[in-house]
Design an enzyme around this catalytic site. Structure first.
Site, mmCIF file in Angstrom:
data_model
loop_
_atom_site.group_PDB
_atom_site.id
_atom_site.type_symbol
_atom_site.label_atom_id
_atom_site.label_comp_id
_atom_site.label_asym_id
_atom_site.label_seq_id
_atom_site.Cartn_x
_atom_site.Cartn_y
_atom_site.Cartn_z
ATOM 1 N N MET A 199 0.843 -1.200 0.000
ATOM 2 C CA MET A 199 0.000 0.000 0.000
ATOM 3 C C MET A 199 0.882 1.255 0.000
ATOM 4 O O MET A 199 0.422 2.346 0.324
ATOM 5 C CB MET A 199 -0.927 -0.006 1.212
ATOM 6 C CG MET A 199 -1.910 -1.180 1.144
ATOM 7 S SD MET A 199 -3.398 -0.935 2.104
ATOM 8 C CE MET A 199 -2.715 -0.756 3.727
ATOM 9 N N GLY A 200 2.161 1.085 -0.334
ATOM 10 C CA GLY A 200 3.046 2.245 -0.462
ATOM 11 C C GLY A 200 3.620 2.709 0.858
ATOM 12 O O GLY A 200 3.607 1.977 1.842
ATOM 13 N N LEU A 251 6.789 3.149 1.282
ATOM 14 C CA LEU A 251 7.726 2.027 1.353
ATOM 15 C C LEU A 251 8.852 2.267 2.358
ATOM 16 O O LEU A 251 9.356 3.375 2.498
ATOM 17 C CB LEU A 251 8.320 1.755 -0.034
ATOM 18 C CG LEU A 251 7.310 1.414 -1.137
ATOM 19 C CD1 LEU A 251 8.043 1.070 -2.439
ATOM 20 C CD2 LEU A 251 6.394 0.272 -0.730
ATOM 21 N N HIS A 252 9.195 1.193 3.055
ATOM 22 C CA HIS A 252 10.330 1.221 3.992
ATOM 23 C C HIS A 252 11.148 -0.046 3.768
ATOM 24 O O HIS A 252 10.809 -0.853 2.868
ATOM 25 C CB HIS A 252 9.828 1.334 5.440
ATOM 26 C CG HIS A 252 8.767 0.325 5.795
ATOM 27 N ND1 HIS A 252 9.000 -1.029 5.795
ATOM 28 C CD2 HIS A 252 7.459 0.474 6.110
ATOM 29 C CE1 HIS A 252 7.907 -1.672 6.140
ATOM 30 N NE2 HIS A 252 6.936 -0.786 6.315
ATOM 31 N N HIS A 303 9.305 -3.433 3.172
ATOM 32 C CA HIS A 303 8.810 -3.674 1.810
ATOM 33 C C HIS A 303 9.981 -3.998 0.876
ATOM 34 O O HIS A 303 9.897 -4.890 0.040
ATOM 35 C CB HIS A 303 8.124 -2.423 1.253
ATOM 36 C CG HIS A 303 6.925 -1.968 2.030
ATOM 37 N ND1 HIS A 303 6.912 -0.810 2.781
ATOM 38 C CD2 HIS A 303 5.685 -2.494 2.157
ATOM 39 C CE1 HIS A 303 5.722 -0.649 3.321
ATOM 40 N NE2 HIS A 303 4.956 -1.653 2.972
ATOM 41 N N GLN A 306 -10.175 -2.696 2.676
ATOM 42 C CA GLN A 306 -9.626 -3.345 3.863
ATOM 43 C C GLN A 306 -9.526 -2.411 5.071
ATOM 44 O O GLN A 306 -9.007 -2.793 6.107
ATOM 45 C CB GLN A 306 -8.278 -3.998 3.551
ATOM 46 C CG GLN A 306 -7.122 -3.040 3.337
ATOM 47 C CD GLN A 306 -5.897 -3.783 2.858
ATOM 48 O OE1 GLN A 306 -5.863 -4.314 1.750
ATOM 49 N NE2 GLN A 306 -4.865 -3.860 3.697
ATOM 50 N N GLY A 322 5.114 -10.227 3.951
ATOM 51 C CA GLY A 322 5.913 -10.159 5.173
ATOM 52 C C GLY A 322 5.266 -10.908 6.335
ATOM 53 O O GLY A 322 4.042 -10.908 6.482
ATOM 54 N N ARG A 361 2.782 2.929 9.365
ATOM 55 C CA ARG A 361 2.059 3.658 10.423
ATOM 56 C C ARG A 361 3.009 4.299 11.442
ATOM 57 O O ARG A 361 2.608 5.214 12.147
ATOM 58 C CB ARG A 361 1.107 2.721 11.160
ATOM 59 C CG ARG A 361 -0.069 2.292 10.331
ATOM 60 C CD ARG A 361 -1.163 1.707 11.213
ATOM 61 N NE ARG A 361 -2.418 1.658 10.491
ATOM 62 C CZ ARG A 361 -2.771 0.689 9.657
ATOM 63 N NH1 ARG A 361 -1.955 -0.320 9.453
ATOM 64 N NH2 ARG A 361 -3.922 0.724 9.027
HETATM 65 P P1 AMP Z 1 1.566 -2.874 3.505
HETATM 66 O O1 AMP Z 1 2.082 -1.845 2.566
HETATM 67 O O2 AMP Z 1 1.632 -2.467 4.928
HETATM 68 O O3 AMP Z 1 0.234 -3.438 3.087
HETATM 69 O O4 AMP Z 1 2.579 -4.096 3.406
HETATM 70 C C1 AMP Z 1 2.908 -4.670 2.171
HETATM 71 C C2 AMP Z 1 3.727 -5.914 2.421
HETATM 72 O O5 AMP Z 1 4.911 -5.564 3.125
HETATM 73 C C3 AMP Z 1 2.991 -6.956 3.270
HETATM 74 O O6 AMP Z 1 3.291 -8.248 2.778
HETATM 75 C C4 AMP Z 1 3.590 -6.742 4.621
HETATM 76 O O7 AMP Z 1 3.548 -7.889 5.445
HETATM 77 C C5 AMP Z 1 5.022 -6.404 4.253
HETATM 78 N N1 AMP Z 1 5.683 -5.689 5.360
HETATM 79 C C6 AMP Z 1 5.240 -4.582 6.006
HETATM 80 N N2 AMP Z 1 6.083 -4.264 7.015
HETATM 81 C C7 AMP Z 1 7.062 -5.206 7.004
HETATM 82 C C8 AMP Z 1 8.222 -5.444 7.801
HETATM 83 N N3 AMP Z 1 8.547 -4.632 8.825
HETATM 84 N N4 AMP Z 1 9.003 -6.498 7.508
HETATM 85 C C9 AMP Z 1 8.689 -7.337 6.475
HETATM 86 N N5 AMP Z 1 7.608 -7.176 5.687
HETATM 87 C C10 AMP Z 1 6.804 -6.117 5.937
#
Ligand code: AMP
Length: 292
Positions: free
Chosen positions: A30-31, A33-34, A37, A61, A147, A187
């Protein structure tokens, strides 16, 4: 890296790749990015010939409109962060591409999505399941990378791929953490300095409880002391703090089989989640454990 916004253009691209015999990996995000991701992108680039990163803040969601409104949207810097990694496409569909007029289908997974975030965020996993299914089909992916930070989501996606006979292999990747142990999350950007200094207690409390359970302390006692640790440090409301079996996510009251401790707790108006395994000690837990 090409930025693609339409399903039709994406389809033309993946068909070209298929003709050339290339395998395809996808990293749904969902962008904002860190490094968490980016670790998935790295894993995808190592495993498949072509990599698509998707960026879509999925309204279905979010059970809380304020959370959706406040979700960070940083497409330009996300594209910059991806540049060195070698992803081929950043796919950024808009709402009309994903949910055109008349859209009426929901994917709903029972069992693994019932408790934890499923219980405290009604409709959340239906939204995740629906969008992930669409993204796996739209990208024609051989492998998809998720993740362990969102461990319940990973199990929900595994279930979908299995139950709907999708060809995509679901790959789980380890949680990437800040140096103080806080699980990286988009977040975290919303925490003020004071809250940011408190937040590492989440991982600390989970790791301690994992060690205690491994050492024979009862699950109930270990979870109770984790709860006190969180509250004493200044965490707000705890949505859940539970020990669940892996991979079925059934509630466990004793540690007679592999499981993980899961938490969702509020801090400074931000809901943070984390989880740790109980039976395989993480590096951090090994450091906390008394030497023999
Ligand atoms: P999100 O953008 O939060 O929907 O996350 C996208 C993907 O990145 C999902 O598969 C998350 O589980 C993964 N992700 C988010 N934070 C982490 C993290 N700290 N370590 C590993 N994967 C992550």
């Amino acid at each position: 890296m090409k930025i693609i916004r339409s399903k039709a253009e994406l389809r033309a691209m993946t068909e070209d790749w298929r003709r050339a015999g290339d395998s395809i990996g996808v990293v749904p995000t969902m962008g904002a990015l860190h490094a968490g991701h980016l670790s998935l992108v790295e894993a995808a680039c190592a495993a498949t010939d072509r990599v698509i990163v998707t960026l879509f803040v999925n309204p279905k969601q979010f059970n809380n409109p304020e959370d959706l409104a406040k979700y960070p949207r940083t497409e330009e810097s996300d594209a910059e962060k991806l540049t060195p990694y070698g992803a081929d496409v950043l796919y950024v569909p808009d709402g009309a591409q994903m949910y055109p007029e008349g859209f009426a289908t929901t994917i709903s997974v029972s069992g693994v999505s019932d408790g934890l975030c499923g219980a405290t965020r009604p409709g959340h996993f239906d939204g995740v399941a629906t969008v992930v299914t669409k993204l796996l089909l739209q990208t024609d992916a051989d492998q998809a990378f998720f993740g362990e930070k969102d461990y319940q989501q990973l199990q929900v996606v595994r279930r979908i791929a299995e139950d709907l006979d999708l060809k995509t292999r679901i790959i789980g990747c380890p949680t990437i953490r800040e140096s103080d142990g806080l699980a990286m999350s988009s977040r975290n950007l919303r925490l003020d300095d004071r809250a940011r200094a408190t937040a590492p207690v989440i991982r600390e409390a989970l790791s301690r409880a994992a060690i205690e359970i491994r050492e024979g302390v009862s699950v109930e006692t270990a979870l109770q002391s984790a709860r006190s640790r969180l509250t004493d440090a200044g965490m707000g409301e705890i949505d859940y703090l539970e020990f669940r079996g892996d991979p079925d996510l059934a509630i466990l009251s004793t540690a007679d089989r592999p499981g993980r401790i899961f938490v969702a707790a509020w801090l400074d108006g931000v809901r943070l989640i984390d989880n740790v395994p109980v039976h395989e000690a993480s590096q951090h837990e090994r450091r906390l454990e008394p030497a023999d």
